[in-house]
Design an enzyme around this catalytic site. Sequence first.
Site, PDB file in Angstrom:
ATOM      1  N   THR A  50      -2.021  -1.555   3.058  1.00  0.00           N
ATOM      2  CA  THR A  50      -3.225  -1.322   2.258  1.00  0.00           C
ATOM      3  C   THR A  50      -2.909  -0.489   1.033  1.00  0.00           C
ATOM      4  OG1 THR A  50      -4.555  -1.421   4.286  1.00  0.00           O
ATOM      5  CG2 THR A  50      -5.620  -0.490   2.348  1.00  0.00           C
ATOM      6  N   TYR A 138       6.210  -0.637  13.007  1.00  0.00           N
ATOM      7  CA  TYR A 138       5.072  -1.280  12.361  1.00  0.00           C
ATOM      8  C   TYR A 138       5.268  -2.784  12.448  1.00  0.00           C
ATOM      9  CZ  TYR A 138       1.649  -2.157   8.556  1.00  0.00           C
ATOM     10  OH  TYR A 138       0.578  -2.579   7.801  1.00  0.00           O
ATOM     11  N   LYS A 166       2.474   0.528  15.633  1.00  0.00           N
ATOM     12  CA  LYS A 166       1.219   0.042  15.062  1.00  0.00           C
ATOM     13  C   LYS A 166       1.331  -1.466  14.964  1.00  0.00           C
ATOM     14  CE  LYS A 166      -1.540  -0.838  11.119  1.00  0.00           C
ATOM     15  NZ  LYS A 166      -1.518  -1.107   9.667  1.00  0.00           N
TER      16      LYS A 166
END
Length: 244
Positions: A50, A138, A166
Amino acid sequence: MNEKLTLRGVIPPMVTPLTASGELDVAGTERLVEHILSGGVHGLFLLGTTGEAPDLPYEVRRELVRRVTAQVNGRVPILVGITDTVFSESLKLAEFAKACGADALVAAPPYYFAAGQPELIAYYTQLADQVPLPLYLYNMPSKVKVFINFPTVVELSKHPNIAGVKDSSGNAGYMASLIHEFRDTDFDVFIGPEEVTGIHVLIGANGGVNGGANMYPKLFVNMYKAAASGDVAKVNELQKKIML
């Protein structure tokens, strides 16, 4: 070796405010940080997807980390993304993040040249051996074109400096397997997609790394609290708002 973290809650992947010329929008960054923190979030994740980290010049990445860590000043933990195609650049940013006062690091697999699972284990092991802060895996296959398979996560979880994962794959079965495997351990499991965060926290995920919390941090915090307390009706109510 670093002491493993245990994090819970909503940790927004912060956007990176930029000026029209591509420099860091300092005033915008300061306002955004305070807006997010005002919602009661449990941490901040800088330089994630993001935050458009791969598209940022290295000097902008460092300026963002320096300014945000100073502004937050320990109010919440700060995680810094160090994903890169160059191993030494990941190490440089990790060292810089540590010097600025960050609390943990996050790394997706290197992109462009796809690695197999044995190579991922070797890569993350070497990275975790050398970085000065706890490291989170990730899983972001839509962007890096590499999936960190479940057995690979299990193997890497044994490393004393790898604190958690994550997952932004959107694969519900994979996420459920992670939650089941690491329930009642100190290995953290966070979910990325906000449309399924509530249900995964209900079954044991540590929390969400949700882009929408940049705009509506309190909504996501309330949803997390409802899920963590087992309030299914409240989760459904808040999830409807998130889905709008």
